[in-house]
Design a protein around this motif. Structure first.
Motif, short mmCIF file in Angstrom:
data_model
loop_
_atom_site.label_atom_id
_atom_site.label_comp_id
_atom_site.label_asym_id
_atom_site.label_seq_id
_atom_site.Cartn_x
_atom_site.Cartn_y
_atom_site.Cartn_z
N LEU A 4 -0.24 8.83 14.94
CA LEU A 4 1.43 7.92 15.26
C LEU A 4 1.30 6.63 14.81
O LEU A 4 1.06 5.65 14.02
N GLN A 5 -0.21 5.98 15.67
CA GLN A 5 -0.83 4.99 15.44
C GLN A 5 -1.44 4.50 14.58
O GLN A 5 -1.24 3.83 12.91
N ALA A 6 -1.61 5.46 13.93
CA ALA A 6 -2.58 5.54 12.83
C ALA A 6 -1.69 5.59 11.32
O ALA A 6 -1.57 4.66 9.96
N MET A 7 -0.17 6.20 11.29
CA MET A 7 -0.01 6.31 10.23
C MET A 7 0.70 5.29 10.30
O MET A 7 1.24 4.51 9.40
N ARG A 8 1.17 4.28 11.26
CA ARG A 8 2.18 3.37 11.63
C ARG A 8 1.18 1.94 10.85
O ARG A 8 1.74 1.38 10.50
N LEU A 9 0.10 1.93 11.06
CA LEU A 9 -1.35 0.95 10.58
C LEU A 9 -1.27 1.32 8.70
O LEU A 9 -0.46 0.58 8.08
N PHE A 10 -1.27 2.67 8.61
CA PHE A 10 -1.07 3.12 7.30
C PHE A 10 0.13 2.47 5.90
O PHE A 10 -0.12 1.55 5.03
N ALA A 11 1.35 2.82 6.72
CA ALA A 11 2.75 2.01 6.09
C ALA A 11 2.35 0.15 6.39
O ALA A 11 3.12 0.02 5.14
N ARG A 12 2.15 0.01 7.03
CA ARG A 12 1.97 -2.00 7.33
C ARG A 12 1.08 -1.74 6.49
O ARG A 12 1.16 -2.84 5.24
N LEU A 73 8.35 7.85 11.47
CA LEU A 73 8.38 6.36 11.84
C LEU A 73 9.90 6.22 12.55
O LEU A 73 9.98 5.48 13.26
N ALA A 74 10.83 6.15 11.32
CA ALA A 74 12.32 5.71 11.66
C ALA A 74 12.49 7.10 12.41
O ALA A 74 13.41 6.33 13.59
#
Length: 298
Positions: A4-12, A73-74
């Motif tokens: 989940l953290q990796a997905m949040r990083l990728f999105a940013r 993420l939403a």
């Protein structure tokens, strides 16, 4: 780093177009961000990002993955936010951008009351009158005057600000005080305002009865900044129009004089804009409600 953290990083990274900016935004070392994206691409078996000398862009697979990331993420934010809101007071950092004059004259003087009511909220304020890309710049909300732009943002109108047409006392001594719109159109000058959004000069606007009238005047100077617009009017360079709250002191002291009070400018819409999201964080919700309450008193 978990999935989940990796997905949040990728999105940013996609939103900011930069590993460095995304790592800074999430308070991560640059090397950690690089390693996490490489591990994510290895796990998925595809390249997600294209790196150039100036910018990082998603590949076709990266664009599809980004869309899924945003939805997931939403959902997570909505679930966690609902649980947090039910069990605690609003807290955390809130990044807000405000129009310069409105911040100085109205919002900031009232902030002690808001912070006393919500002591666990930390505000990070910026002031500008430019377009702000909320997602890219990591801003939670902006307060803006004028009609709402056609964008993916959510807008909540919080006030209609009364406006006034004015000129400096020195200008009136030189050019006289127009008694009608017809007299205004003959021989008067304006400080012309160029919209920073669409880069064209705006006419002066008046409401006569229920009809809106526009008058375009020549002028020695054209500006696109609010403070410059005010300074030029105060210096006697021409007629201008402002929200009334902005000029209360100048009108009371006679530095500026109101013109054509029976044909005032139309009121100026004031709105709070924030990114579309199903669950509005509690700290943002209480701040938007407070702004609506405050602006209703202007």
């Amino acid at each position: 780093m978990d999935h989940l953290q990796a997905m949040r990083l990728f999105a940013r990274i996609v939103e900011l177009g930069s590993f460095t900016a995304a790592a800074s935004d999430l308070d991560l070392p640059r090397a950690t961000a690089t390693h996490a994206i490489r591990a994510l691409e290895a796990r998925l078996g595809t390249q997600l990002l294209q790196r150039t000398t100036r910018r990082v862009r998603p590949t076709r697979d990266g664009e599809a993955y980004y869309a899924h990331c945003r939805r997931l993420l939403a959902d997570v934010e909505e679930m966690e936010g609902s649980l947090r809101d039910a069990n605690r007071h609003p807290r955390g950092r809130l990044r807000v951008d405000l129009p310069t004059a409105l911040a100085r004259v109205v919002v900031i003087p009232a902030l002690p009351r808001f912070l006393a009511r919500h002591p666990e909220i930390e505000l990070e304020l910026s002031t500008s009158d430019r377009f702000v890309d909320l997602v890219r710049e990591g801003v939670d909300c902006v307060l803006r005057t004028g009609e709402l732009p056609d964008s993916g943002l959510v807008g909540r109108r919080v006030a209609l600000l009364p406006q006034v047409t004015v000129a400096s006392a020195a200008y009136v001594r030189r050019h006289g005080r127009p008694a009608s719109l017809a007299e205004l159109a003959r021989g008067h000058l304006a400080v012309n305002w160029k919209s920073p959004t669409h880069q064209r000069c705006e006419p002066l606007e008046f409401v006569v009865g229920r009809r809106r009238r526009e008058v375009t005047l020549p002028g020695p100077v054209t500006v696109s900044g609010v403070e410059a617009y005010f300074a030029c009017c105060e210096a006697g360079l021409g007629i201008a129009q402002f929200p009334r709250y902005r000029l209360a002191g100048c009108l009371a002291k006679g530095r500026l004089l109101e013109l054509l009070p029976d044909a005032p400018p139309p009121p100026l819409p004031l709105s709070v804009l924030y990114p579309a999201q199903r669950h509005l964080p509690l700290r943002l919700r209480v701040f938007v409600d407070w702004l609506a309450e405050l602006m209703g008193q202007v």
